[in-house]
Design a protein around this motif. Structure first.
Motif, PDB file in Angstrom:
ATOM      1  N   LYS A 400       0.820  -1.212   0.000  1.00  0.00           N
ATOM      2  CA  LYS A 400       0.000   0.000   0.000  1.00  0.00           C
ATOM      3  C   LYS A 400       0.856   1.266   0.000  1.00  0.00           C
ATOM      4  O   LYS A 400       0.530   2.244  -0.671  1.00  0.00           O
ATOM      5  CB  LYS A 400      -0.928   0.006   1.217  1.00  0.00           C
ATOM      6  CG  LYS A 400      -1.961  -1.105   1.198  1.00  0.00           C
ATOM      7  CD  LYS A 400      -2.777  -1.123   2.479  1.00  0.00           C
ATOM      8  CE  LYS A 400      -3.790  -2.262   2.487  1.00  0.00           C
ATOM      9  NZ  LYS A 400      -4.548  -2.331   3.766  1.00  0.00           N
ATOM     10  N   SER A 401       1.957   1.234   0.747  1.00  0.00           N
ATOM     11  CA  SER A 401       2.765   2.454   0.909  1.00  0.00           C
ATOM     12  C   SER A 401       3.941   2.555  -0.053  1.00  0.00           C
ATOM     13  O   SER A 401       4.355   3.662  -0.406  1.00  0.00           O
ATOM     14  CB  SER A 401       3.307   2.527   2.344  1.00  0.00           C
ATOM     15  OG  SER A 401       4.306   1.529   2.560  1.00  0.00           O
ATOM     16  N   ARG A 402       4.498   1.409  -0.441  1.00  0.00           N
ATOM     17  CA  ARG A 402       5.734   1.333  -1.239  1.00  0.00           C
ATOM     18  C   ARG A 402       6.867   2.140  -0.593  1.00  0.00           C
ATOM     19  O   ARG A 402       7.724   2.712  -1.270  1.00  0.00           O
ATOM     20  CB  ARG A 402       5.493   1.805  -2.679  1.00  0.00           C
ATOM     21  CG  ARG A 402       4.431   1.008  -3.434  1.00  0.00           C
ATOM     22  CD  ARG A 402       4.798  -0.452  -3.578  1.00  0.00           C
ATOM     23  NE  ARG A 402       3.721  -1.257  -4.134  1.00  0.00           N
ATOM     24  CZ  ARG A 402       3.619  -1.594  -5.425  1.00  0.00           C
ATOM     25  NH1 ARG A 402       4.535  -1.185  -6.273  1.00  0.00           N
ATOM     26  NH2 ARG A 402       2.614  -2.330  -5.855  1.00  0.00           N
ATOM     27  N   ASN A 403       6.895   2.133   0.733  1.00  0.00           N
ATOM     28  CA  ASN A 403       7.899   2.869   1.492  1.00  0.00           C
ATOM     29  C   ASN A 403       8.948   1.873   1.988  1.00  0.00           C
ATOM     30  O   ASN A 403       8.707   1.104   2.918  1.00  0.00           O
ATOM     31  CB  ASN A 403       7.243   3.586   2.673  1.00  0.00           C
ATOM     32  CG  ASN A 403       8.211   4.508   3.421  1.00  0.00           C
ATOM     33  OD1 ASN A 403       9.360   4.158   3.651  1.00  0.00           O
ATOM     34  ND2 ASN A 403       7.725   5.688   3.779  1.00  0.00           N
ATOM     35  N   ALA A 404      10.122   1.874   1.348  1.00  0.00           N
ATOM     36  CA  ALA A 404      11.160   0.894   1.646  1.00  0.00           C
ATOM     37  C   ALA A 404      11.709   1.042   3.060  1.00  0.00           C
ATOM     38  O   ALA A 404      11.909   0.049   3.773  1.00  0.00           O
ATOM     39  CB  ALA A 404      12.296   1.014   0.633  1.00  0.00           C
ATOM     40  N   GLU A 405      11.957   2.260   3.491  1.00  0.00           N
ATOM     41  CA  GLU A 405      12.513   2.477   4.828  1.00  0.00           C
ATOM     42  C   GLU A 405      11.519   2.057   5.908  1.00  0.00           C
ATOM     43  O   GLU A 405      11.896   1.453   6.916  1.00  0.00           O
ATOM     44  CB  GLU A 405      12.893   3.949   4.998  1.00  0.00           C
ATOM     45  CG  GLU A 405      13.656   4.228   6.282  1.00  0.00           C
ATOM     46  CD  GLU A 405      14.226   5.635   6.332  1.00  0.00           C
ATOM     47  OE1 GLU A 405      14.654   6.054   7.426  1.00  0.00           O
ATOM     48  OE2 GLU A 405      14.250   6.304   5.276  1.00  0.00           O
ATOM     49  N   GLN A 406      10.263   2.360   5.696  1.00  0.00           N
ATOM     50  CA  GLN A 406       9.230   1.957   6.646  1.00  0.00           C
ATOM     51  C   GLN A 406       9.140   0.431   6.747  1.00  0.00           C
ATOM     52  O   GLN A 406       9.013  -0.126   7.837  1.00  0.00           O
ATOM     53  CB  GLN A 406       7.880   2.536   6.210  1.00  0.00           C
ATOM     54  CG  GLN A 406       6.725   2.205   7.141  1.00  0.00           C
ATOM     55  CD  GLN A 406       5.389   2.642   6.561  1.00  0.00           C
ATOM     56  OE1 GLN A 406       5.017   2.225   5.470  1.00  0.00           O
ATOM     57  NE2 GLN A 406       4.682   3.509   7.291  1.00  0.00           N
ATOM     58  N   ALA A 407       9.225  -0.246   5.610  1.00  0.00           N
ATOM     59  CA  ALA A 407       9.171  -1.701   5.606  1.00  0.00           C
ATOM     60  C   ALA A 407      10.368  -2.298   6.346  1.00  0.00           C
ATOM     61  O   ALA A 407      10.233  -3.271   7.093  1.00  0.00           O
ATOM     62  CB  ALA A 407       9.118  -2.221   4.173  1.00  0.00           C
ATOM     63  N   ALA A 408      11.546  -1.719   6.136  1.00  0.00           N
ATOM     64  CA  ALA A 408      12.745  -2.213   6.814  1.00  0.00           C
ATOM     65  C   ALA A 408      12.626  -2.051   8.328  1.00  0.00           C
ATOM     66  O   ALA A 408      12.994  -2.951   9.098  1.00  0.00           O
ATOM     67  CB  ALA A 408      13.972  -1.479   6.290  1.00  0.00           C
ATOM     68  N   LYS A 409      12.103  -0.933   8.780  1.00  0.00           N
ATOM     69  CA  LYS A 409      11.918  -0.698  10.218  1.00  0.00           C
ATOM     70  C   LYS A 409      10.897  -1.677  10.795  1.00  0.00           C
ATOM     71  O   LYS A 409      11.064  -2.199  11.897  1.00  0.00           O
ATOM     72  CB  LYS A 409      11.473   0.735  10.468  1.00  0.00           C
ATOM     73  CG  LYS A 409      12.555   1.776  10.230  1.00  0.00           C
ATOM     74  CD  LYS A 409      12.037   3.184  10.488  1.00  0.00           C
ATOM     75  CE  LYS A 409      13.137   4.219  10.278  1.00  0.00           C
ATOM     76  NZ  LYS A 409      12.627   5.612  10.482  1.00  0.00           N
ATOM     77  N   ALA A 410       9.840  -1.929  10.037  1.00  0.00           N
ATOM     78  CA  ALA A 410       8.821  -2.870  10.494  1.00  0.00           C
ATOM     79  C   ALA A 410       9.402  -4.281  10.595  1.00  0.00           C
ATOM     80  O   ALA A 410       9.100  -5.026  11.535  1.00  0.00           O
ATOM     81  CB  ALA A 410       7.629  -2.847   9.546  1.00  0.00           C
ATOM     82  N   CYS A 411      10.251  -4.663   9.637  1.00  0.00           N
ATOM     83  CA  CYS A 411      10.903  -5.973   9.684  1.00  0.00           C
ATOM     84  C   CYS A 411      11.807  -6.086  10.905  1.00  0.00           C
ATOM     85  O   CYS A 411      11.881  -7.147  11.543  1.00  0.00           O
ATOM     86  CB  CYS A 411      11.708  -6.220   8.414  1.00  0.00           C
ATOM     87  SG  CYS A 411      10.722  -6.701   6.991  1.00  0.00           S
ATOM     88  N   ASN A 412      12.490  -5.009  11.221  1.00  0.00           N
ATOM     89  CA  ASN A 412      13.350  -5.021  12.397  1.00  0.00           C
ATOM     90  C   ASN A 412      12.530  -5.266  13.666  1.00  0.00           C
ATOM     91  O   ASN A 412      12.927  -6.041  14.538  1.00  0.00           O
ATOM     92  CB  ASN A 412      14.103  -3.705  12.508  1.00  0.00           C
ATOM     93  CG  ASN A 412      15.168  -3.750  13.592  1.00  0.00           C
ATOM     94  OD1 ASN A 412      16.169  -4.451  13.471  1.00  0.00           O
ATOM     95  ND2 ASN A 412      14.942  -3.013  14.679  1.00  0.00           N
TER      96      ASN A 412
END
Length: 423
Positions: A400-412
């Motif tokens: 939905k967001s296509r926000n790479a940095e946000q996805a990386a933080k969520a994975c962390n």
């Protein structure tokens, strides 16, 4: 992190076996009763399992086999049903599970699986299976499942005649794919066929492996590389670029339907595990090498991202002897060579008869023996079920967001939550 299954542990387990041998019922030639086999192999994936069940029926004609398959790619639906049954005290006689942390981090951790060390010793499997694979399915406390196959996750599929007609070649890396994708779109061709959500996770791991390389991929799962590192963010950014060239109706398709898009010329490529080879060869009757072609997914040549299906023995099952007999067939050379040629996978055993396999499987077996081996996230090798479930939610957010940095933080955050990374 899983611990390696050591020779000392084998000796200790063997001593334990001598003490508790009367408690460990062996399968009998005159078995009767019911054997319930729980899996997600249905429909186009069913023939391989049915062939194995047929062989079991020939060996044990007085046993009634219940093929309790639950449809749904990669076992998403089956795992939900299994959880209800395991927690409710109604386990199947044996169930399919991805070898690795999907089993160990869930049902072994909660003391709901029997240690099968004694069976491996009795059947000579400590030498029949590669030691690295035994380490994967074991801990310092035991061996927990019997592998029936090895699949490769990082494969890109295509039809050679179509590529020739369109004037394109198989991309060696994702940059090459991104260069030819607009040309395919201009011809009305979908560059990369995609299906329901779990196949998106499957694509992500191939893209991430290509972007990061095998050393850093492995470092992620050892907790040595932060999920917020530039390498992980770059992998998400590349993934976003690749997604631009997939079909808009992906979420409504099965993996077989995405494969069909390649076969009938609506799409050029599809990244899928090599169960796709079983589908195209066994169900669609296409010849490997001419009817369909394959290569390591872009940027992963020389790397074999693997997963293995296996069967375990839940604690407290009824008709335990029938379960043990099933596991003996699953782990045997005979059972392996009945199952895998139909499934599109390769045998996990070191003594398989490759003359029984098609051109794709022989190619995969050759790569298995010489490539760098890494584990699959999407199919339960590298992470426990908790992380896999949470990662699916992260993917939904990213789509939905296509926000790479946000996805990386969520994975962390989910890596910390599930014990893969430190705070």
């Amino acid at each position: 992190m899983k611990k390696l299954f050591t020779k000392a542990a084998v000796v200790a387990a063997a001593v334990c076996l001598m003490v508790t041998a009367p408690l460990m019922a062996q399968a009998k030639d005159n078995l009767s009763g019911t054997l319930e086999i729980f899996s997600w192999w249905a429909g186009d994936e069913g023939p391989a399992l049915e062939a194995l069940i047929k062989q079991f029926n020939e060996q044990y004609p007085d046993v009634t086999v219940e093929n309790a398959a639950v449809t749904g790619g990669s076992g998403i639906n089956a795992r939900a049903v299994l959880k209800t049954r395991m927690l409710g005290g109604n386990p199947p006689n044996s169930f399919q599970v991805h070898a690795g942390q999907e089993l160990i981090g869930t049902w072994v951790k909660s003391d709901r699986m029997e240690d099968l060390t004694w069976l491996f010793e009795e059947q000579g499997w400590m030498d029949a299976f590669p030691s690295d694979l035994i380490n994967l399915i074991g801990t310092d406390k035991g061996i927990w499942s019997v592998p029936v196959n090895v699949h490769r996750s990082n494969v890109i599929w295509f039809v050679p005649a179509n590529l020739e007609k369109w004037g394109v070649t198989v991309p060696a890396d994702w940059n090459e794919f991104l260069a030819i994708a607009p040309k395919l779109q201009a011809k009305g061709i979908v560059p990369l066929a995609l299906a329901t959500n779990w196949t998106v996770n499957h694509l992500w791991e191939s893209v991430a492996l290509a972007s990061m390389g095998p050393d850093k991929w492995d470092a992620l799962w050892r907790g040595e590389l932060a999920w917020t590192s530039p390498e992980v963010i770059q992998a998400w950014e590349l993934f976003g670029k690749v997604l631009q060239y997939t079909n808009a109706d992906a979420s409504s398709l099965s993996w077989q339907q995405a494969t069909d898009m390649v076969v009938d010329g609506r799409a050029a490529f599809n990244v899928m595990g090599d169960w796709a080879a079983g589908y195209m060869n066994t169900t669609l009757k296409l010849a490997p090498g001419t009817g369909f072609g394959w290569a390591a997914s872009p940027g992963t040549d020389g790397i074999f991202m693997f997963l293995a299906d296996s069967f375990g023995l839940p604690v407290g099952v009824e008709n335990r002897d029938t379960s043990v007999a099933w596991l003996k067939l699953v782990g045997s050379r005979e059972g392996s060579d009945i199952f895998n040629p139909l499934k599109g996978s390769i045998s996990p055993r070191l003594d398989t008869d490759l003359s029984l396999y098609n051109a794709y499987s022989k190619s995969a077996a050759g790569d298995w023996g010489k490539n760098r081996i890494v584990g699959s996230l999407a199919h339960g090798v590298t992470a426990n079920e908790g992380f896999m479930s949470d990662f699916a939610s992260v993917m939904e957010m990213y789509l939905k967001s296509r926000n790479a940095e946000q996805a990386a933080k969520a994975c962390n955050a989910i890596a910390v939550k599930n014990g893969i990374a430190k705070k």
